[in-house]
Design an enzyme around this catalytic site. Structure first.
Site, PDB file in Angstrom:
ATOM      1  CB  SER A 145       4.750  -7.336   5.597  1.00 47.94           C
ATOM      2  OG  SER A 145       3.844  -8.343   5.229  1.00 47.94           O
ATOM      3  CE  LYS A 188      -3.263  -8.347  -4.356  1.00 52.64           C
ATOM      4  NZ  LYS A 188      -3.675  -7.364  -3.315  1.00 52.64           N
ATOM      5  CG  PHE A 192      -0.272   0.453   2.507  1.00 50.26           C
ATOM      6  CD1 PHE A 192      -0.078   1.798   2.797  1.00 50.26           C
ATOM      7  CD2 PHE A 192       0.198  -0.482   3.421  1.00 50.26           C
ATOM      8  CE1 PHE A 192       0.557   2.200   3.965  1.00 50.26           C
ATOM      9  CE2 PHE A 192       0.843  -0.086   4.589  1.00 50.26           C
ATOM     10  CZ  PHE A 192       1.021   1.251   4.855  1.00 50.26           C
ATOM     11  CD  GLU A 207       8.527  -2.986   8.148  1.00 49.88           C
ATOM     12  OE1 GLU A 207       7.739  -3.933   7.924  1.00 49.88           O
ATOM     13  OE2 GLU A 207       9.047  -2.310   7.249  1.00 49.88           O
ATOM     14  CD  GLU A 239      -5.760  -6.147   0.254  1.00 53.79           C
ATOM     15  OE1 GLU A 239      -4.778  -5.954  -0.491  1.00 53.79           O
ATOM     16  OE2 GLU A 239      -5.807  -7.081   1.056  1.00 53.79           O
ATOM     17  NE  ARG A 240      -3.719  -2.546   3.678  1.00 49.98           N
ATOM     18  CZ  ARG A 240      -2.724  -2.780   4.527  1.00 49.98           C
ATOM     19  NH1 ARG A 240      -2.556  -2.006   5.558  1.00 49.98           N
ATOM     20  NH2 ARG A 240      -1.914  -3.795   4.339  1.00 49.98           N
ATOM     21  CB  CYS A 294      10.404  -0.737   2.621  1.00 49.46           C
ATOM     22  SG  CYS A 294      11.164  -0.072   1.147  1.00 49.46           S
TER      23      CYS A 294
END
Ligand code: NAD
Length: 511
Positions: free
Chosen positions: A232, A179, A155, A389, A182-183, A287
């Site tokens: 992640s 893909k 995201f 993290e 979805e957020r 990240c």
């Protein structure tokens, strides 16, 4: 009318068209700055993913066989459209991710670097040629695209990461299925419109919206040749294990715990300024964000915390509509709660609060998912906040006595995405960059993210599989090599059967 009723229903982008999802499953897309639901994204079924893959497979041969120069013309037009649509793209990124406009612009510019790299595909695809390797044979290697490849995005960079993992894949001749998270699906759908306008043939670029069901189909489907994943660490590991089990080439980029070593000789004022932007920018949802400082020497630690405390007090958190804001909200309410849990746990485990950002001023007047900057000190390596993290503005300061201890702490950490040192000492910087076990290393550079034409990737549990994002390695990842040995004998050559293993012996003329 409720906010939910106003929300738009999104589509997939399949075979050049916006396609309404047939699944009954949808996920809410939020504007994190207001807490409102702005759209509903369809979560594709296995069958919808299979159909999209079939259409991509049909489109692949035509694209693969399009002259490389023609393919790159399309990529170049796409690049121009990204520039022309920059302001609109910024609007979309800000609305669905909560980033500031300045930050969204930075992400688009870095994304365009990957498109620039893709425009160099003809150069990247040049093979190698050797004349007369033996027996009048010439040998050459050529690079072919893989077929249908899948790219799965997180995201936190709604535009940059999709561009980084798909542009070269398209340019070297693959059919690509993205893909998105979805957020943040709206940015990916926007990119689809630009690809279409740029003239990319239908089916070469697909956006399939969904969650783990869609991802699982991509991982298992025999028609998908490679997976490029960014997200992640636990999911990256799962993607790598499942994808490779299904014989796919997989590069899975995971999370980071990126430290800034602060040496006693560093200019602490400059270093603190660098720390703030790298640690709290984008609400720490990068990240490569600096997760914490490792201060060398008790005096450095004490002074650094004091300077940071003063500076953090002046940071402004709020919506992207306010140009004065330094950073915005985190992505969801759950994410906000999770970050608060991390801070609470750190305190239970013995850390101390230098700055408490759990209840920023703005959160009283807004339903947005805001958190202020939190700074924890007295943090020890065995604490959860050191090990894991935290994807939000809770940052730490750890004190050590020597550079060696700082290097050892970082090398013992299971993540190894980015790291940096702030120092005025050449020998310290040299020792650090030689001994550190991390993929992307900075010296007086707060966020050592490589430019688009250098390879990007972490070490240890920050990356699974071979292959890098950005850089020339992308062209290698999305192609396979074919090595051809070629000879055209003439009438005078001896072509009798030989049972010897091929060697580089001379071909003799017939007796
Ligand atoms: P995430 O792992 O939750 O999601 C990433 C993608 O995987 C999304 O498309 C999601 O739909 C899908 N997914 C989620 N759970 C899944 C499951 N169980 N099975 C299959 N698919 C699943 O990551 P996120 O929260 O969207 O993004 C933030 C994370 O990404 C952070 O850890 C951050 O460090 C990392 N990240 C890494 C890099 C890098 O280059 N190393 C870059 C950006 C973000």
């Amino acid at each position: 009318m409720t906010v939910e009723q106003k929300a738009k229903t999104l589509t997939h982008f399949i075979n050049g068209e916006e396609v309404i999802g047939v699944s009954s499953r949808y996920s809410d897309v939020f504007n994190p700055s207001t807490g409102e639901v702005i759209a509903q994204v369809p979560l594709a079924t296995k069958e919808e993913v299979q159909d999209a893959i079939e259409l991509a497979k049909k489109a692949y041969p035509g694209w693969k066989n399009t002259a490389i120069g023609k393919r790159v013309e399309v990529v170049y037009r796409f690049r121009q459209l990204l520039v022309e649509h920059q302001e609109k793209l910024i609007d979309v990124i800000c609305e669905e991710s909560g980033k500031t406009r300045e930050d969204a612009k930075g992400e688009i510019l870095r994304g365009i670097e990957s498109v620039d790299m893709a425009i160099s595909a003809p150069q990247m695809l040049k093979g190698e040629y050797s004349v007369n390797v033996g027996g009048n044979i010439n040998a050459y290697s050529a690079k072919s695209p893989l077929g249908v490849v899948a790219c799965i995005a997180p995201f936190n960079f709604p535009v940059m990461v999709p561009l980084a993992i798909t542009s070269m894949a398209v340019a070297v001749g693959n059919a690509v299925i993205l893909k998105p998270s979805e957020r943040v699906p709206i940015s990916a759908l926007y990119l689809s419109k630009l690809w279409k306008e740029a003239g990319l043939p239908n089916g070469v670029w697909t956006v399939i919206n969904g969650d783990k069901d869609a991802v699982n189909e991509l991982l298992e489907n025999d028609n998908i040749q490679a997976i490029s994943f960014v997200g992640s660490t636990p999911v990256a590991e799962y993607i790598y294990q499942t994808g490779t089990k299904h014989n796919k080439r997989v590069a899975a980029f995971g999370g980071g715990k990126n430290f800034m070593i602060v040496m006693p000789d560093a200019n602490l004022e400059q270093t603190a300024n660098a720390f703030l932007g790298a640690a709290y920018g984008a609400a720490s949802q990068r990240c490569m964000a600096i997760s914490g400082a490792i201060a060398v020497g008790a005096d450095t630690e004490k002074k650094f915390i004091e300077i940071l405390k003063e500076k953090i007090a002046n940071l402004k958190v709020g919506p992207y509509t306010d140009p004065e804001v330094d950073f915005g909200p985190v992505i969801t309410k759950q994410s906000k709660e999770n970050i608060i849990k991390h801070i609470d746990l750190a305190l239970e485990e013995g850390a101390s609060l230098a700055v408490d950002g759990r209840k920023p001023e703005i959160s009283e007047n807004s339903n947005g998912f805001y958190l202020g900057a939190t700074l924890l000190h007295n943090v020890k390596p065995e604490m959860t906040i050191f090990k894991e993290e935290v994807f939000g503005p809770a940052r730490i300061v750890v004190g050590v006595e020597t550079l060696q201890q700082a290097i050892d702490l970082i090398n013992d950490h299971e993540l190894g995405n980015g790291v940096t040192i702030f120092t005025n000492s050449g020998p310290a910087a040299r020792k650090f960059q030689e001994e550190i076990e991390v993929g992307m290393v900075g010296v007086n550079v707060p966020i050592p993210i490589p430019v688009g034409y250098h390879n990007f990737g972490g070490w240890k549990r920050s990356k699974f599989g071979e292959g890098h994002m950005f850089g020339p390695d992308q062209a290698r990842f999305f192609t396979k090599a074919k090595t051809i040995s070629e000879r055209w004998p003439d009438e005078t050559e001896d072509t009798t059967t030989s049972f010897a293993f091929p060697s580089n012996d001379e071909i003799k003329p017939k007796e």
